[in-house]
Design an enzyme around this catalytic site. Structure first.
Site, PDB file in Angstrom:
ATOM      1  N   SER B 270       0.879  -1.154   0.000  1.00 37.38           N
ATOM      2  CA  SER B 270       0.000   0.000   0.000  1.00 37.38           C
ATOM      3  C   SER B 270       0.912   1.197   0.000  1.00 37.38           C
ATOM      4  CB  SER B 270      -0.868  -0.031   1.264  1.00 37.38           C
ATOM      5  OG  SER B 270      -1.422   1.242   1.470  1.00 37.38           O
ATOM      6  N   ARG B 309     -35.371 -29.691 -26.596  1.00 40.03           N
ATOM      7  CA  ARG B 309     -34.478 -28.509 -26.510  1.00 40.03           C
ATOM      8  C   ARG B 309     -35.102 -27.545 -25.527  1.00 40.03           C
ATOM      9  NH1 ARG B 309     -32.678 -27.248 -31.610  1.00 40.03           N
ATOM     10  NH2 ARG B 309     -32.044 -29.353 -31.045  1.00 40.03           N
TER      11      ARG B 309
END
Lengths: 443, 443, 443, 443
Positions: B270, B309
């Protein structure tokens, strides 16, 4: 008289035997079996006195313990094994009591019990799945020539057979059984830190003896926070339930009033609406399936476990695994009822197929024309005839006959052949054969 | 300049190669390979002219097609294969164009492409998982004697070794690889209704030839709505990501400032807080894992597909499968970075272990006393000494020495032996051996 | 030429505008707006020089930054804000650069950007949902008297109207809009530890000024690890998508070939099967809905965040939120297309209702008989007549007329009245009124 | 003696009262209340005789019915209301029995009962959440000045106060209560098709009277397949449980041996490891939370319901809602225990903060230097000093003092001020004030 036992809904979805297989008593029995087998294995390995092992085994009687009381007492320890060990130690008495649970940790009991519970529950489940497969095999064999319409995106597409549809169900069920059977169910024994330290040099031998006594697999090492086995079991249950859900979905769609191609024999009627043939087996199957997936998700999420014992994830597994087993059992039982009693209406299948005026045979006609005309031109011609037929309400046959280009290439009897659903079933028969062979091989 | 490409976050989580393996182009390539291989197989089977097959293969060049355009065009058909077939037919030209996609349906292309995409993606993933396993094996081997504290419920419990911890990670990774490798990846070919009707008698042969050309498994029958294979793949990916998540969870906990036993070499710092050693590899792994489970849940839910389907479920699979593959890849890549660069602080491990004043050795002392005193009495004595030590801040050793009953049974050197973590490691060494053997066998 | 941009499927499900609203550029724009507004607010509060704020604002030009590059660079920090701040600082130049991102942390930028992205995305979504509601209102109003059969458990039950069905859809959509509109979208500003320490005494004032500049809500305190707002947004999106899914499910069932009561105007046809009217809008809606729930589950899971910044959970939110917004947008857009073009076949509705031979009027006849005979006896008589009718294939009317007990109590014209669906519609009209009133009030 | 009642684990996670509130008896009571209130409302509206209503009300005695038996009988109908109505009709006797359940459908009973069960369950839950909030308010107020380290990504970052942390927990709990309180709980009454047809003209009036009698909200129209209310309730429960999970996660991390900043008073010890202070309340909370999310996901998935009554989705809601309520109750009860007994170790907080040698004050020093040096240069200097301190093991103070550039700008007392955590707490105090104000306003 308050009650939270959940039988109002539980008994609706899960048959008594599948529920009992994961119930409080089943867990209690399994935990006590672990303690007895552990003592036995430790005595055999010379870790504890043989007398102590006998005393412990004698005390491992489920009737002596109260699951609800253990549950309440387990709140403080965040697991029910701790109070069970305390109660068992007391039951064994002073001398031998010192050897109860020797070298083990709460998670050893609970994880091993989970595997025992799973093993017994899976045996029942496999029976139900096998019965579902048998029913599908029967449907497939008997309906090889039952022509029906295949539906894609819920629209009538082309002809198929109900036998082929049932063959597809069958193959999926066989895979589900195979998948469940392949999952290892290992014993758990690691002691407080997963090192077996409390067992001195005999740890590995006790682990081996214990796995034999409990007829569970022997793991390479303790799996206190390596949970892929539990999570995989959850996923395999969800896959099995998913195969049943596919069937249930098809059945409930076939059972629609407007379709009417199948009905459940045990379908719940409605007192005020006697015409209804509610697909209740499908409904129960589908509702169970939803729960199984939720439980499987809990088990997958539980894989990230901290260090050597998890603080939250492990504890979420017990009910998730029990429920996944029970509701897959519920789905399979309802699925079996549904399949064994399925009433197939071959006439309605045929009349639904015919109701479209031959539109579903358009591909067949296209192909018959395609060699001469090329696929594009053939399709164009048939599509136009189809559209004219849809508009006019005429059968496709009439519109095709009226088309000069078609007429020039297909004689009426050739056209009729191309329009005959029975002549356009492709490999459905072969697929039924293959499915039935796989089924026979699985028995 | 609008963009929805998702690279801001995508590139953060998924390396470029894992992303490309499931990207638009990879799908496009796979779909075109299917069309070329189908034409080839059909020519070989005598279903279409060999010339047509050659023309089709020549046109199957991904550079000719625009994925984004196909996506937009696919909206209307609710699948991107339909516009691809149209575009390919056009590209092939009038004559041979008639044979493009012959006898196939959109789902045949997409499902087969999914399996090709999965196969290639899994190859890359397996490489990353193998590298993770190698790194774990190295850590396990090098840290056999690195004593550290085992933590249960996030509390210090007993000693273990970091080697044993890494061995546990390793075994899980090997299982994850095995599981993924075992999943069948079948070709799809069924035609509009799953019957292969449009291929006449040659359907099954074309299916077989096609599976060989694409190097995919040959299914017993089309699996248009039998989706357990896809769902199982999703679950296996979630299981693999779960193994990585367990490691990442351990690492981020070990990397806590107050624990400090491990750090990621590549940890993001950081700018304003240079003391931070952010476990960014663990973080990326854990974030990826969450997504993989979400995608796996979509795939499990997609198993209930209507008739021949599905209208919604099938369509939900494409992105779910792609993401599950890519983010498991992301988890594995970040996991590999994390593991390959893991900095293990053996001194801190030892000092954390010692900081508890010997409390974690209480079980060891209990056991040393138990044979003489019985487990109950031994535990009671040690527990009291522990409590006194916790209150006084004294090491446990001092409180035990001050206890007459303990002193009467354990000489100071016996007590020191019982308090030595290195002497209470149980089977950790054996477990490392077993894990390394399994690893060697897997290579 | 590799690509992972996901447009092949993305563009199929999500319209360009909804995708762009959560795309890389949208996030980049929002992050830069945050940085500019922060500098502005800080200058206003006297925390940084006004010149610096101007310089920062000038540099906040999205064209200067490359999202993909930021994503790759963000891998190391496990967030893309860190490299953006670095790049922006560089772009601003030495002097004013020192004031870039003053007192803020990466999470401040990303969380605030998330709220801005959500706000804009929700505006577009709300427009789509409003259009869906308008279309439902139109359908409800126009079909007040369109009698159709109500189906329970997919079985024909009783008559209702299509207007009433559409009114039900409408009410749910209005609730979904209300729910989304009520969710607060707060700015985020807390600095590295959520204390605003780096802003000295001016922290709260800067927070207030910033929320005004960005037109976001002002939170009571930073919410770095208090994520219920984000999770609630995810759930509200799933609820909205769920309302659309219910409509899509109804439409695809109504559009079945055998039902044929509705069709989507934009329904995708099939080149080889022109008779098909694929409900592609419904399909897209349903597929999107499945993803939205998966993303919402990620957001709910992300609520457990460690201490002051989470290591994994927070990072899982970015894509989950983006996707939840985009795919709810996709569901709404497809839903709108579907609803605006819905073709309602009132004749088919009536003929399906009549096809059951009056069975669905059994309850009506029961009730007509019940006052005289008691409910039990009336039901029994009608049920028997129904069963006879089902067996004989006769209309229920004939079987009822043939029953002496019925005939004794209902004259033929009374029976016909009881058998008339239009006379047994209950409060459907009132429900349409109420729904339309709520709709008007919502505009 | 088989049992599936699930008390072994159930009683561990869910207190008796929370379990009873959703238990079989609670559902039975609620269903009977519906039947009694329906009869009463219908009598009031003149639809059925007053005598019949009285007879029905008298028979609605839960002791007369057996939940398990109803569950088993409900399997056939796929709901337990059908057999209850049959049993109730029998209990009422011939004459009045004809008016039992008049004009209603099974779903009317079950949905209304679900809302009654939810209402009562939520009352208990709200009490627990309020107690959690009270405990947080106490912790926040008492620990305004308890300085501790804030941790981001599990790394020490900057100072904060424990009061501020508790204030964050508090605000989230208040939001969770508000969210739950805002959810409408409507009565259900629609009859077999959701049209109220069987009630003639009196349908709407009966609906209104019924909602008043049951003290439930009156819906615009029946919501048989408009389930956003149920799903929203599930999500709101998951959000509430998520707030508790965040607290539990923080507590279990604070309770780690190496952190030791908090401990649960009721923490379960370990018989063999007395030094352990297992965070069992946190563990129970976190395990419950995982289940609640799974149940909420089932409810969100259940939104897509077919036509006028769903075949599978609706049936999946009953247990999901019950469990979501019960386990949120379990999370809240465990959370309350955890919070009310939380032992905060302010000294350890301070010593953990100091242990880093002042590294967490680096930002503070940077900012003190930044006005003179610019942010970039100040950060660079401090970062270098930090790195030197990390390497040398010296406190940051010493390294800073040794730096000429720092020394030239900050006198030792200025440096000490910049290094004092108490002087770098930002708006923590204000945030505590705001949270406490919101809490007071909520009471």
């Amino acid at each position: 008289l308050t009650s939270s036992s959940g039988e109002l809904f539980g008994a609706l979805f899960v048959p008594a035997d599948a529920a009992a297989a994961v119930g409080d008593r089943a867990w209690l029995v399994a935990m006590l079996e672990f303690e007895a087998a552990l003592a036995g294995a430790e005595a055999e390995a010379g870790v504890i006195p043989a007398d102590a092992a006998s005393a412990i085994a004698a005390a491992c009687d489920p009737d002596r313990f109260d699951a609800a009381e253990l549950g309440r007492a387990g709140h403080k320890a965040a697991n029910p094994a701790a109070p069970l060990v305390t109660a068992l130690t007391e039951a064994v008495g002073e001398e031998a009591g010192a050897y109860v649970h020797w070298g083990a940790t709460s998670q050893d009991v609970l994880d091993s019990a989970a595997m025992l519970v799973a093993k017994r529950s899976l045996a029942g489940l496999d029976g139900e799945l096998a019965a579902c497969a048998d029913a599908c095999a029967k449907l497939a064999g008997e309906n090889r020539e039952t022509v029906m319409v295949a539906r894609t995106l819920l629209q009538q597409a082309l002809p198929t057979t109900f036998g082929c549809k049932a063959a597809g169900w069958l193959v999926a069920l066989l895979e589900a059984r195979r998948r469940l059977a392949a999952i290892p169910l290992p014993v758990q024994l690691g002691g407080a830190a997963g090192t077996l330290a409390a067992l001195g040099d005999e740890g590995p031998r006790v682990l081996e003896l214990l796995s034999k006594r409990l007829e569970l697999d022997q793991p390479l090492m303790p799996w206190h926070t390596a949970r892929s086995g539990v999570a995989e079991l959850g996923s395999a249950l969800a896959l099995a339930a998913g195969c049943l859900a596919k069937i249930a979905l098809d059945v409930k769609l076939l059972a629609q009033t407007e379709v009417g191609e199948a009905a459940e024999a045990s379908s719940g009627g409605s007192s005020t609406m006697p015409q209804k043939r509610n697909p209740t087996g499908s409904i129960v199957t589908l509702a169970c399936w939803r729960r199984v997936r939720a439980e499987a998700a809990i088990l997958l999420e539980a894989m990230a476990q901290e260090h050597e014992r998890a603080a939250g994830a492990w504890q979420s597994e017990w009910e998730a695994l029990s429920n996944a087993l029970a509701y897959t059992g519920g789905a399979a039982a309802a699925g079996r009822e549904m399949l064994e009693g399925l009433e197939v209406d071959a006439e309605r299948m045929r009349s639904n197929l015919d109701a479209g005026g031959g539109q579903v045979m358009a591909e067949s006609v296209s192909l018959a024309l395609a060699r001469d005309l090329g696929r594009g031109e053939a399709q164009r011609l048939v599509a136009e005839a189809s559209r004219r037929a849809l508009e006019s309400g005429q059968p496709l046959r009439e519109e095709l006959l009226a088309d000069e280009q078609v007429a020039a290439r297909l004689a009426p009897e050739q056209l009729d052949a191309a329009l005959d659903p029975s002549g356009y079933l492709g490999a459905t028969d072969l697929f039924v054969d293959r499915a039935l062979e796989a089924w026979k091989a699985s028995r």
